[in-house]
Design an enzyme around this catalytic site. Structure first.
Site, PDB file in Angstrom:
ATOM      1  N   ASN A 129      35.607  19.133  -9.760  1.00 55.19           N
ATOM      2  CA  ASN A 129      35.034  20.299  -9.086  1.00 55.19           C
ATOM      3  C   ASN A 129      35.735  20.625  -7.777  1.00 55.19           C
ATOM      4  O   ASN A 129      35.753  21.773  -7.345  1.00 55.19           O
ATOM      5  CB  ASN A 129      33.530  20.104  -8.843  1.00 55.19           C
ATOM      6  CG  ASN A 129      33.179  18.744  -8.314  1.00 55.19           C
ATOM      7  OD1 ASN A 129      33.486  17.719  -8.928  1.00 55.19           O
ATOM      8  ND2 ASN A 129      32.556  18.713  -7.158  1.00 55.19           N
TER       9      ASN A 129
ATOM     10  N   GLY B 263      24.921  26.395 -16.723  1.00 50.13           N
ATOM     11  CA  GLY B 263      24.963  27.857 -16.801  1.00 50.13           C
ATOM     12  C   GLY B 263      25.476  28.539 -15.548  1.00 50.13           C
ATOM     13  O   GLY B 263      26.260  29.480 -15.619  1.00 50.13           O
TER      14      GLY B 263
ATOM     15  N   THR C  56       8.517  23.553 -22.943  1.00 46.33           N
ATOM     16  CA  THR C  56       8.673  24.912 -23.474  1.00 46.33           C
ATOM     17  C   THR C  56      10.009  25.489 -23.028  1.00 46.33           C
ATOM     18  O   THR C  56      10.403  25.345 -21.867  1.00 46.33           O
ATOM     19  CB  THR C  56       7.506  25.802 -22.988  1.00 46.33           C
ATOM     20  OG1 THR C  56       6.298  25.204 -23.443  1.00 46.33           O
ATOM     21  CG2 THR C  56       7.610  27.218 -23.534  1.00 46.33           C
TER      22      THR C  56
ATOM     23  N   CYS D 231      28.264  20.116  -2.208  1.00 45.53           N
ATOM     24  CA  CYS D 231      27.280  19.050  -2.078  1.00 45.53           C
ATOM     25  C   CYS D 231      27.578  18.130  -0.904  1.00 45.53           C
ATOM     26  O   CYS D 231      26.699  17.463  -0.419  1.00 45.53           O
ATOM     27  CB  CYS D 231      27.221  18.221  -3.352  1.00 45.53           C
ATOM     28  SG  CYS D 231      26.959  19.231  -4.796  1.00 45.53           S
TER      29      CYS D 231
HETATM   30  N1  PLP Z   1      29.157  18.220 -12.563  1.00 44.59           N
HETATM   31  C1  PLP Z   1      30.079  18.910 -11.889  1.00 44.59           C
HETATM   32  C2  PLP Z   1      31.537  18.608 -12.109  1.00 44.59           C
HETATM   33  C3  PLP Z   1      29.692  19.909 -11.000  1.00 44.59           C
HETATM   34  O1  PLP Z   1      30.612  20.588 -10.322  1.00 44.59           O
HETATM   35  C4  PLP Z   1      28.314  20.154 -10.811  1.00 44.59           C
HETATM   36  C5  PLP Z   1      27.856  21.149  -9.813  1.00 44.59           C
HETATM   37  O2  PLP Z   1      28.530  21.399  -8.841  1.00 44.59           O
HETATM   38  C6  PLP Z   1      27.388  19.411 -11.562  1.00 44.59           C
HETATM   39  C7  PLP Z   1      27.845  18.451 -12.425  1.00 44.59           C
HETATM   40  C8  PLP Z   1      25.923  19.638 -11.433  1.00 44.59           C
HETATM   41  O3  PLP Z   1      25.538  20.808 -12.095  1.00 44.59           O
HETATM   42  P1  PLP Z   1      24.123  21.474 -11.773  1.00 44.59           P
HETATM   43  O4  PLP Z   1      24.253  22.133 -10.450  1.00 44.59           O
HETATM   44  O5  PLP Z   1      23.902  22.451 -12.888  1.00 44.59           O
HETATM   45  O6  PLP Z   1      23.133  20.373 -11.785  1.00 44.59           O
END
Ligand code: PLP
Length: 390
Positions: free
Chosen positions: A150, A199, A236, A324
């Site tokens: 990411n 999504g 649901t 994050c």
């Molecule tokens: N995995 C990766 C590589 C991500 O970049 C992210 C979100 O930044 C996630 C998992 C987590 O996804 P979500 O925000 O849908 O929980």
């Protein structure tokens, strides 16, 4: 001020076509898909269509798709399922650069007594495949390796890694949250057993994800309750978001080429020009195969957070490290794992583009960033223009 949005690895705008597809399910078509009457049954049929659209982006079968609430839930479910079905197996193999959705879970599991091996990466973010191969042991329950990072966009050779795991009878999960919709994925002849997508990274709303589970894979649900998702996830269905995700997957599949031509060209222009105009800057993972939309650029001797603040004055949205970890002044665990020098890692900014970005926006950013860096470097006690930085 209209934002110049270049933080699509953090989240994406909902595509207008996606919004249009989901809206009726928030208004008129609110029936419960499990209900016996036609008003609910029609919704169940719409969900079935969305499942097919979602399966298509992965080259999967519709029954291999489990709708979840997000990428994090999918990641957690895959790992916990493997531990639950692999009874005596107590070892997890992952990498040093995983998203917290995998990393933090593995840290928790290590505290509970599981053995966790984090495979290192090199300076460019390549996975150490020798260490990976050595790490696979008879007590390994699962391998969880991200498809694409990411922060840097670096792509791991997940197919090769999955085959090595399969040859040893080990389950293989990949976090494809950043890969889906940006590079082709075809699970038909793959050794990957489980895969996560989210999504909101591909122009659907937040709050919807997918866990792909290959047909025949032993599986233990994370959320138990009703019979939804063939008894693999109670609760649901989040109908409107499922319909949205189906539409977003259909769009993403159609736009894959645009992502790898237009978006890649914009990303390439952005990084080439910034490297040319800003001395002592480098691309993290620039020597590795990467996603077409992502660039992580380090500017020596300044703080990524300060760059973000000054960019914000022009409405430019990007992130330092990953969303994050921003807010913390520690360089990201990804850049540290890659051995990016401290003075470089601190001054790193991730730009992540989408099909909605334009060349004018890229030109604007190319214009604004160099004076921002120059201004911050003048204030930095570490900046030494001619020689080596401290
Ligand atoms: N995995 C990766 C590589 C991500 O970049 C992210 C979100 O930044 C996630 C998992 C987590 O996804 P979500 O925000 O849908 O929980």
């Amino acid at each position: 001020m209209t934002p110049i949005y270049m933080d699509n690895n953090a989240t994406t705008q909902v595509a207008p076509e996606v919004l249009e597809a989901m809206l009726p399910f928030l208004t008129d078509r609110y029936g419960n898909p499990s209900s016996a009457y036609t008003f609910g049954g029609q919704v169940a049929r719409n969900i079935r269509d969305a499942r097919e659209q979602t399966a298509a982006i992965l080259g999967a079968l519709p029954e291999e798709i489990i709708f979840t609430s997000c990428g994090s839930e999918s990641d957690n479910t895959a790992i916990m399922s493997a531990l639950s079905t692999g009874k005596d197996k107590v070892h997890i193999v992952t990498s040093r650069v995983e998203h917290p959705a995998v990393k933090v879970l593995c840290n928790e599991l290590a505290k509970q007594g599981y053995r966790v091996t984090e495979i290192p990466v090199d300076r460019e973010g390549h996975l150490d495949m020798d260490r990976y191969k050595e790490s696979l042991t008879p007590d390994t329950a699962i391998v969880s390796l991200m498809w694409a990072n990411n922060e840097t966009g670096v792509i791991f050779p997940v197919e090769e890694a999955a085959q090595m795991a399969r040859d040893r009878g080990i389950l293989f999960h990949t976090d494809a949250v950043q890969a889906a919709g940006k590079i082709p994925i075809d699970l038909q002849n793959s050794a990957i057993d489980m895969l996560s997508i989210s999504g909101h990274k591909l122009h659907a709303p937040k709050g919807i994800g997918v866990l792909y589970v290959r047909k025949g894979t032993k599986f233990s649900p994370f959320l138990v309750g009703g019979h939804q998702e063939l008894g693999r996830r109670g609760g649901t269905e989040n109908t409107a978001s499922i319909i949205a995700l189906g539409k977003a997957c259909e769009l993403a599949l159609n736009r894959l080429e645009e992502e790898n031509t237009k978006v890649k060209a914009l990303r390439d222009k952005l990084e080439t020009e910034l490297l040319r105009r800003v001395p002592k800057s480098r691309i993290n993972g620039g020597g590795a195969e990467r996603l077409p939309n992502t660039t992580s650029i380090s500017f020596e001797s300044i703080e990524g957070e300060s760059i973000l603040l000054l960019m914000d004055e022009f409405g430019i949205c990007a992130s330092s490290g990953s969303a994050c970890t921003s807010g913390s002044l520690q360089p990201s665990h990804v850049l540290r794992a890659m051995g990016v020098p401290f003075t470089m890692a601190h001054g790193s900014v991730r730009f992540s583009l989408s099909v909605y970005n334009t060349e004018e926006e890229v030109d604007f950013v190319i214009d604004k960033i160099p004076p921002i860096i120059e201004k911050l470097r003048k204030l930095s006690p570490f900046w030494k223009p001619e020689g080596q930085a401290c």
